[in-house]
Design a protein around this motif. Structure first.
Motif, PDB file in Angstrom:
ATOM      1  N   GLN A 188      52.550  52.488  42.544  1.00  0.00           N
ATOM      2  CA  GLN A 188      52.429  53.622  43.458  1.00  0.00           C
ATOM      3  C   GLN A 188      52.104  54.939  42.747  1.00  0.00           C
ATOM      4  N   GLN A 189      52.200  54.945  41.424  1.00  0.00           N
ATOM      5  CA  GLN A 189      51.880  56.162  40.668  1.00  0.00           C
ATOM      6  C   GLN A 189      50.381  56.440  40.621  1.00  0.00           C
ATOM      7  N   VAL A 190      49.580  55.450  41.001  1.00  0.00           N
ATOM      8  CA  VAL A 190      48.127  55.539  40.858  1.00  0.00           C
ATOM      9  C   VAL A 190      47.468  55.436  42.225  1.00  0.00           C
ATOM     10  N   SER A 191      46.478  56.259  42.471  1.00  0.00           N
ATOM     11  CA  SER A 191      45.789  56.237  43.753  1.00  0.00           C
ATOM     12  C   SER A 191      44.833  55.045  43.839  1.00  0.00           C
ATOM     13  N   PRO A 192      44.487  54.609  45.040  1.00  0.00           N
ATOM     14  CA  PRO A 192      43.569  53.483  45.220  1.00  0.00           C
ATOM     15  C   PRO A 192      42.265  53.694  44.447  1.00  0.00           C
ATOM     16  N   GLY A 193      41.818  52.614  43.802  1.00  0.00           N
ATOM     17  CA  GLY A 193      40.621  52.692  42.974  1.00  0.00           C
ATOM     18  C   GLY A 193      40.902  52.950  41.514  1.00  0.00           C
ATOM     19  N   SER A 194      42.173  53.195  41.174  1.00  0.00           N
ATOM     20  CA  SER A 194      42.606  53.370  39.776  1.00  0.00           C
ATOM     21  C   SER A 194      41.764  54.402  39.025  1.00  0.00           C
ATOM     22  N   ASN A 195      41.328  55.440  39.761  1.00  0.00           N
ATOM     23  CA  ASN A 195      40.538  56.501  39.138  1.00  0.00           C
ATOM     24  C   ASN A 195      39.326  55.947  38.398  1.00  0.00           C
ATOM     25  N   GLY A 196      38.672  54.965  39.028  1.00  0.00           N
ATOM     26  CA  GLY A 196      37.427  54.437  38.475  1.00  0.00           C
ATOM     27  C   GLY A 196      37.579  53.337  37.453  1.00  0.00           C
TER      28      GLY A 196
ATOM     29  N   ASP B 234      40.098  59.432  29.518  1.00  0.00           N
ATOM     30  CA  ASP B 234      41.341  59.904  28.907  1.00  0.00           C
ATOM     31  C   ASP B 234      42.460  60.116  29.920  1.00  0.00           C
ATOM     32  N   VAL B 235      42.192  59.934  31.198  1.00  0.00           N
ATOM     33  CA  VAL B 235      43.248  60.111  32.206  1.00  0.00           C
ATOM     34  C   VAL B 235      44.002  58.813  32.481  1.00  0.00           C
ATOM     35  N   HIS B 236      43.508  57.718  31.960  1.00  0.00           N
ATOM     36  CA  HIS B 236      44.074  56.424  32.336  1.00  0.00           C
ATOM     37  C   HIS B 236      45.328  56.082  31.527  1.00  0.00           C
ATOM     38  N   THR B 237      46.269  55.443  32.222  1.00  0.00           N
ATOM     39  CA  THR B 237      47.567  55.085  31.652  1.00  0.00           C
ATOM     40  C   THR B 237      47.849  53.603  31.904  1.00  0.00           C
ATOM     41  N   ARG B 238      49.034  53.175  31.467  1.00  0.00           N
ATOM     42  CA  ARG B 238      49.468  51.799  31.767  1.00  0.00           C
ATOM     43  C   ARG B 238      49.458  51.534  33.267  1.00  0.00           C
ATOM     44  N   ALA B 239      49.870  52.519  34.034  1.00  0.00           N
ATOM     45  CA  ALA B 239      49.930  52.354  35.481  1.00  0.00           C
ATOM     46  C   ALA B 239      48.546  52.092  36.062  1.00  0.00           C
ATOM     47  N   HIS B 240      47.528  52.782  35.538  1.00  0.00           N
ATOM     48  CA  HIS B 240      46.160  52.536  35.999  1.00  0.00           C
ATOM     49  C   HIS B 240      45.740  51.101  35.685  1.00  0.00           C
ATOM     50  N   LEU B 241      46.074  50.640  34.475  1.00  0.00           N
ATOM     51  CA  LEU B 241      45.705  49.278  34.102  1.00  0.00           C
ATOM     52  C   LEU B 241      46.399  48.260  35.005  1.00  0.00           C
ATOM     53  N   TYR B 242      47.667  48.506  35.304  1.00  0.00           N
ATOM     54  CA  TYR B 242      48.401  47.570  36.168  1.00  0.00           C
ATOM     55  C   TYR B 242      47.769  47.498  37.555  1.00  0.00           C
ATOM     56  N   ARG B 243      47.469  48.653  38.117  1.00  0.00           N
ATOM     57  CA  ARG B 243      46.844  48.642  39.438  1.00  0.00           C
ATOM     58  C   ARG B 243      45.449  48.019  39.382  1.00  0.00           C
TER      59      ARG B 243
ATOM     60  N   ILE C 159      44.465  45.626  37.518  1.00  0.00           N
ATOM     61  CA  ILE C 159      44.605  44.168  37.491  1.00  0.00           C
ATOM     62  C   ILE C 159      44.738  43.628  38.917  1.00  0.00           C
ATOM     63  N   LEU C 160      45.639  44.224  39.696  1.00  0.00           N
ATOM     64  CA  LEU C 160      45.847  43.749  41.062  1.00  0.00           C
ATOM     65  C   LEU C 160      44.598  43.957  41.915  1.00  0.00           C
ATOM     66  N   GLU C 161      43.941  45.096  41.745  1.00  0.00           N
ATOM     67  CA  GLU C 161      42.717  45.354  42.494  1.00  0.00           C
ATOM     68  C   GLU C 161      41.612  44.389  42.075  1.00  0.00           C
ATOM     69  N   GLY C 162      41.508  44.121  40.774  1.00  0.00           N
ATOM     70  CA  GLY C 162      40.469  43.205  40.291  1.00  0.00           C
ATOM     71  C   GLY C 162      40.629  41.800  40.856  1.00  0.00           C
ATOM     72  N   LEU C 163      41.874  41.335  40.931  1.00  0.00           N
ATOM     73  CA  LEU C 163      42.112  40.020  41.533  1.00  0.00           C
ATOM     74  C   LEU C 163      41.714  40.005  43.001  1.00  0.00           C
ATOM     75  N   ALA C 164      42.048  41.074  43.723  1.00  0.00           N
ATOM     76  CA  ALA C 164      41.683  41.148  45.140  1.00  0.00           C
ATOM     77  C   ALA C 164      40.169  41.258  45.314  1.00  0.00           C
ATOM     78  N   TYR C 165      39.495  42.009  44.452  1.00  0.00           N
ATOM     79  CA  TYR C 165      38.031  42.076  44.506  1.00  0.00           C
ATOM     80  C   TYR C 165      37.419  40.687  44.330  1.00  0.00           C
ATOM     81  N   ALA C 166      37.911  39.956  43.326  1.00  0.00           N
ATOM     82  CA  ALA C 166      37.356  38.631  43.037  1.00  0.00           C
ATOM     83  C   ALA C 166      37.553  37.680  44.212  1.00  0.00           C
ATOM     84  N   LEU C 167      38.718  37.757  44.847  1.00  0.00           N
ATOM     85  CA  LEU C 167      38.983  36.878  45.984  1.00  0.00           C
ATOM     86  C   LEU C 167      38.210  37.341  47.223  1.00  0.00           C
ATOM     87  N   ARG C 168      38.009  38.639  47.366  1.00  0.00           N
ATOM     88  CA  ARG C 168      37.153  39.114  48.463  1.00  0.00           C
ATOM     89  C   ARG C 168      35.732  38.600  48.272  1.00  0.00           C
TER      90      ARG C 168
END
Length: 515
Positions: free
Chosen positions: A341-349, A376-385, A387-396
């Motif tokens: 929840q710390q990261v907005s949808p799209g993980s800032n690109g 330089d804005v990306h953090t662990r939280a961005h990477l975590y989100r 991952i979840l978005e990438g899996l959903a993209y692949a299944l979509r």
């Protein structure tokens, strides 16, 4: 009057569960025994002792009997569902000849026996010879013949884990046709062993007599033997009903019997499935898998290292959350949802393509995982989100392929598996697909699907339509957010859907250089 109950024995990658259901689909009792997924004698290998699985199953049963209110005499049927593609070699006395090769295994065999003749020519003309060669190289039977010929020669029966457990429970070498997902010579269209002359026999070289007898889901395979009853505590003589592999059972347990319902599994492997009464190859030359419903098919798109990637992230980057969860005495998933929840949808690109393990066709054998868009804005939280978005993209992407092939629209989603317990993962799934996404009413959807097969097989419900209506229902539903969906649509169409094609030449170069 005593209520009839159904016992489902579900062996996944992470645990064995003994599950007791009633005819309304209520989970009355559960016992769970954690598993070590595998051990590795060499890099890339994944093996486990067959007896380890059996002992864990027995332990789960014995722990179930200690649960309050469990009445063994009310159980009218037993069924088995397991992880897919884990293979076991047994000798003529039914004893394992070596450790099981677990589905996560990555060993490959040199192409020492390419398919020739008319089939070889056909594959060359169709442009799928690399896919067929990959199939041969991945097949465990070919590795065993090449590297352990003495083991292969002594092999009396070559079984999946489901067939092994059925043998231990009943003494019969038989298995459900709906559990035959892996490198075996199955005729997926006609749901039986392939006919003489089929290319799979030449590609795998498994003698027919080494394979088990196949039965359809809902058929009675046998009865619980005295020996199995002594070890498990299951009453002697109870009928054991054929169900299906865990993913197929999960689709059924989620209520996905209509083609407009897309079923996602967020487990160690992530999948998108639609049940079809017709044989349809969503990917050319890649068959649909047998459904837990006799004569039907699951059109599946698989990301083999699906929510395993979440475990990978937790191990490599999530030590802080794991430590805090232990200190606070809470589930780590709660803290990881906060991270999400710390990261907005799209993980800032930041976009991730989750091909940590390649596939037969999509992605191809050369595929690798990739992450693009770092800044330089990306953090662990961005990477975590991501991952979840990438899996959903692949299944979509898989959903789009299935819809195009079947000409049928998916209008709602059912999401099961460990990842479905995350509210954040559920919401981003609804947003990326642009569809309402619902959880089944019980977390143990694969066990429930197996229980539904048992109920129909024992005529406790007259049909699958009635059984699904009586035994399944949805819990929480997540509706897509229109504004968030717009962001995801842009990233999906303009970036994600183009990544594989653009990166594929580089994947080939990597493969060539490091081979």
């Amino acid at each position: 009057m005593k209520s009839e109950t159904l016992l489902a024995l579900d062996t996944g990658t992470q645990s064995v569960r003994a599950l007791l259901f009633d005819l309304r689909g209520n989970l009355l009792a559960k016992a769970r025994v954690p598993l070590e997924a595998y051990f590795s004698a060499k890099p890339g290998w994944a093996e486990q002792e067959p007896e380890y699985y059996w002992k864990a199953l027995c332990q789960a049963c014995q722990e179930l009997w200690l649960q309050p209110g469990v009445d063994k005499t009310a159980i009218v049927g037993v069924t088995v569902t397991t992880q897919r593609s884990t293979v076991i070699n047994l000798d003529k006395d039914g004893k394992p000849l070596r450790p099981a090769i677990v589905w996560l295994d990555q060993r490959r065999t040199p192409l020492f026996d390419p398919i020739k003749g008319k089939w070889g020519l056909l594959f060359k003309v169709a442009g799928i010879r690399p896919t067929i060669e990959y199939f041969q190289q991945e097949a465990e039977s070919n590795w065993l013949r090449y590297y352990q010929p003495e083991i292969w020669e002594k092999t009396h029966k070559y079984l999946f884990l489901s067939g092994y457990q059925i043998f231990r429970l009943t003494g019969r070498f038989a298995d459900s046709v709906a559990s035959q997902v892996g490198y075996v010579p199955l005729d997926y269209k006609n749901l039986r062993w392939a006919s003489n002359g089929d290319w799979k026999w030449a590609g795998l070289r498994i003698p027919p007599e080494k394979l088990p007898e196949l039965v359809s889901p809902t058929a009675i395979i046998g009865q619980i033997s005295p020996g199995a009853a002594a070890e498990t505590g299951i009453p002697i003589g109870l009928p054991l009903i054929a169900s299906a592999a865990d993913k197929a059972c999960e689709v059924l347990g989620a209520g996905g019997i209509a083609s407009h319902i897309g079923c996602l599994s967020y487990g160690t492997a992530a999948t998108f499935n639609v049940t079809s009464p017709k044989y349809v190859e969503a990917i050319p030359f890649i068959p649909p898998y047998p459904s837990a419903i006799p004569g039907a098919y699951n059109l599946e798109i698989l990301i083999s290292r699906g929510y395993w990637m979440v475990s990978w992230f937790k191990q490599e980057f999530g030590q802080r959350e794991l430590q805090l969860a232990e200190e606070r005495g809470i589930a780590p998933e709660l803290l990881f949802d906060e991270l999400l929840q710390q990261v907005s949808p799209g993980s800032n690109g930041l976009l991730l393509q989750p091909y940590w393990s390649p596939g037969l066709k999509v992605p191809g054998p050369e595929a690798r995982g990739s992450i693009i868009g770092f800044s330089d804005v990306h953090t662990r939280a961005h990477l975590y989100r991501a991952i979840l978005e990438g899996l959903a993209y692949a299944l979509r992407e898989g959903r789009d392929r299935v819809e195009k092939k079947t000409k049928l629209a998916v209008t709602e989603l059912r999401v099961a598996g460990g990842g479905s317990q995350s509210a954040g993962a559920m919401q981003l799934t609804a947003d990326i697909f642009g569809l309402p996404a619902s959880r089944p009413h019980v977390y143990e959807a694969s066990g429930l699907g197996a229980a539904i097969d048992t109920a129909v097989g024992l005529k406790l419900h007259p049909s699958f339509e009635v059984a699904v209506k009586e035994m399944t229902r949805t819990a929480q539903t997540f509706e897509p957010n229109p504004r968030t969906r717009e962001i995801y649509d842009g990233l999906f169409y303009e970036v994600y859907s183009k990544m594989y094609q653009r990166l594929n030449p580089l994947y080939h170069k990597i493969h060539k250089i490091i081979r």
